[in-house]
Design a protein around this motif. Structure first.
Motif, mmCIF file in Angstrom:
data_model
loop_
_atom_site.group_PDB
_atom_site.id
_atom_site.type_symbol
_atom_site.label_atom_id
_atom_site.label_comp_id
_atom_site.label_asym_id
_atom_site.label_seq_id
_atom_site.Cartn_x
_atom_site.Cartn_y
_atom_site.Cartn_z
ATOM 1 N N ASP A 23 -8.176 -14.696 18.967
ATOM 2 C CA ASP A 23 -8.949 -14.229 17.814
ATOM 3 C C ASP A 23 -8.637 -15.124 16.596
ATOM 4 O O ASP A 23 -7.825 -14.774 15.740
ATOM 5 N N LEU A 24 -9.304 -16.259 16.534
ATOM 6 C CA LEU A 24 -8.965 -17.246 15.516
ATOM 7 C C LEU A 24 -9.377 -16.808 14.116
ATOM 8 O O LEU A 24 -8.679 -17.084 13.134
ATOM 9 N N ALA A 25 -10.503 -16.094 14.029
ATOM 10 C CA ALA A 25 -10.973 -15.658 12.711
ATOM 11 C C ALA A 25 -9.960 -14.710 12.079
ATOM 12 O O ALA A 25 -9.622 -14.816 10.898
ATOM 13 N N GLN A 26 -9.460 -13.792 12.902
ATOM 14 C CA GLN A 26 -8.466 -12.832 12.419
ATOM 15 C C GLN A 26 -7.176 -13.557 12.014
ATOM 16 O O GLN A 26 -6.590 -13.267 10.972
ATOM 17 N N ALA A 27 -6.761 -14.532 12.831
ATOM 18 C CA ALA A 27 -5.535 -15.294 12.527
ATOM 19 C C ALA A 27 -5.699 -16.014 11.187
ATOM 20 O O ALA A 27 -4.765 -16.062 10.380
ATOM 21 N N GLU A 28 -6.884 -16.552 10.960
ATOM 22 C CA GLU A 28 -7.137 -17.259 9.716
ATOM 23 C C GLU A 28 -7.058 -16.317 8.519
ATOM 24 O O GLU A 28 -6.469 -16.649 7.486
ATOM 25 N N ARG A 29 -7.645 -15.124 8.698
ATOM 26 C CA ARG A 29 -7.592 -14.126 7.621
ATOM 27 C C ARG A 29 -6.152 -13.768 7.284
ATOM 28 O O ARG A 29 -5.755 -13.723 6.128
ATOM 29 N N THR A 71 -2.316 -24.936 14.177
ATOM 30 C CA THR A 71 -2.646 -24.446 15.515
ATOM 31 C C THR A 71 -4.025 -23.802 15.542
ATOM 32 O O THR A 71 -4.809 -24.024 16.460
ATOM 33 N N VAL A 72 -4.311 -22.990 14.510
ATOM 34 C CA VAL A 72 -5.639 -22.360 14.443
ATOM 35 C C VAL A 72 -6.718 -23.433 14.355
ATOM 36 O O VAL A 72 -7.725 -23.386 15.067
#
Lengths: 197, 282
Positions: A100-106, A124-125
């Motif tokens: 879940d890259l979007a969540q990690a970015e948030r 990493t993201v």
């Protein structure tokens, strides 16, 4: 389960050596080192597992189906998973490995303390998103801030090599091989004739 | 790299090329084959089903009626044909927008000629058309704001190319194919920007590489990021089963694309590109 011979891409009548060769080539192809940090690493792991199982099954069959014997197949040690002492970063790591890259970015954007690990995780993201230029920049900052961290250095070194990878048989930069192929082609194909469109 | 291909693979490539030309003509009208190019031939090769006999037939070439050639025919070709027309049309429109009225006349004329072909193709592929217009307008927006991020600019075209492959039932296959196409799109966009670098520098056009690196030499870093994209494409390709097309696709990924990349960086690409592929001696 699929036919073990078709998993290895060999004929059921193939010799032990041929099977070993096919197995080694596939094990080299799906080796975790080639999929280090790659978003598709889990798929490669599945393939590796299938190849190992197929090889073991063939070995068993050929040894008379009796004792399991020692298996000659290659077993990866399982990817290293670095632990994070910081609970927020630990959570972000698990979000990244869940894909879940979007969540990690948030979550990363909410962190105000921009430590080396923060830059590493941001790299990493970016890498998993395919934003490789940003990934490289972030890894570089992480390494500058914490030059002794092996995890950061490995990630940066992999990108500086041009990425992890496997070269199939016949695509190495062996020049003599190219020449022979070229000569054969020129003899066999009337490519210069009016046949070409 | 043609020399490295087996005859069988070369024939397959040529039949795909001719088949694509013919499919475009049949589905989109006589103007459509004008936009035929090798990028979309490669896409058609990737889309082709991995198993089963491919239907081939012999016909006379429309452009060179004295020649006869073998053609492939498949639903993948039909898809690639429609997608090429849609993309070519929007790229022309985009160029028209960028230029002055008089400068854009040539492109305007081509776009007009392609219009009916485009309408037919767009009616069949509404979601791809939507993706193309969305991504190109996002790119246009980034150009307006002089975006300095290579990744953001390349992302628009990469996502566009990724949408060229319809979803299948197999999630693993879709993920690998998505990664392959994303990085192919990224690679094409950035290399194209590198190819136009000098021209954009003198004309003052938008170029992400120019904004990212300024006047500093950029080739080393840029080729590194492109190599990383190539590695990710190859890793994705290793997880896919292309059946009969495998050798051809591996040839392109391991030999063809690096060759083009080197040629763009050392400036020989402009000459290389003009040679005819069927007769060239690279």
């Amino acid at each position: 389960m699929n036919d073990p011979y078709s998993v290895l891409g060999v004929d059921p009548g193939a010799s032990d050596d041929e099977i070993k060769k096919a197995y080694r080539e596939l094990a080299r192809k799906y080796h975790p080192d080639n999929y280090q940090n790659n978003p598709l690493a889990d798929l490669a792991e599945e393939k590796m597992k299938a190849v190992n199982e197929a090889y073991d099954a063939i070995q068993k069959q050929r040894q008379g189906g009796g004792s399991s014997g020692q298996s000659g197949s290659y077993r990866p040690q399982g990817g290293y998973s670095a632990q994070s002492s910081n609970p927020t970063f630990a959570r972000i790591r698990s979000v990244i490995s869940a894909g879940d890259l979007a969540q990690a970015e948030r979550l990363l954007n909410e962190v105000s303390d921009h430590s080396a690990e923060w830059y590493f995780l941001r790299g990493t993201v970016a890498y998993r998103k395919g934003w490789l230029d940003e990934a490289m920049q972030n890894y570089q900052i992480a390494c500058q801030m914490d030059p002794n961290n092996m995890e950061y250095r490995q990630a940066l070194a992999m990108m500086q090599r041009g990425g992890a990878g496997f070269t199939p048989y016949g695509y190495s930069s062996d020049l003599s091989d190219c020449c022979t192929t070229y000569l054969c082609l020129r003899c066999l194909c009337p490519l210069d004739g009016g046949l070409c469109c | 790299m043609r020399e490295e291909l087996k005859c069988r693979d070369f024939d397959l490539y040529r039949a795909t090329y001719c088949g694509l030309c013919r499919t475009m003509r049949r589905r989109c009208g006589i103007m459509a084959p004008m936009v035929l190019n090798f990028d979309f031939t490669f896409l058609a090769v990737m889309l082709a089903p991995e198993k089963g006999e491919q239907l081939t037939y012999c016909h006379r070439c429309h452009i060179w009626p004295r020649r006869r050639c073998m053609c492939c025919q498949s639903p993948a070709l039909e898809l690639a044909a429609d997608e090429s027309v849609i993309l070519a049309y929007w790229q022309l429109r985009d160029k028209v927008q960028d230029e002055t009225f008089l400068g854009g006349l040539g492109h305007r004329f081509f776009a007009l000629m392609l219009r009916s072909a485009y309408r037919r193709a767009a009616a069949r592929l509404p979601s791809f058309t939507e993706a193309v217009t969305r991504q190109l307008s996002a790119l246009h927006g980034l150009e307006q704001e002089n975006c300095t991020s290579l990744d953001r600019a390349a992302d628009t075209f990469a996502v566009l190319l990724r949408s060229a492959v319809p979803c299948s039932q197999d999630e693993a296959k879709d993920r690998a194919m998505g990664q392959l196409l994303y990085h192919l799109g990224r690679w094409i966009y950035l290399l194209d920007a590198r190819d136009d670098l000098e021209e954009d520098r003198t004309k003052g056009n938008y170029n992400p590489i120019l904004l990212r690196y300024g006047q500093q030499p950029c080739d080393e870093q840029l080729s590194l990021t492109l190599d990383n994209s190539l590695s990710l494409m190859r890793a994705a390709c290793g997880l896919l089963d292309f059946g009969r097309q495998t050798q051809l696709i591996e040839n392109v990924l391991y030999l063809g694309l690096p060759l083009v990349q080197r040629a763009v960086f050392d400036g020989s690409w402009k000459q290389l590109k003009k040679q005819k592929i069927w007769r060239n001696k690279i």
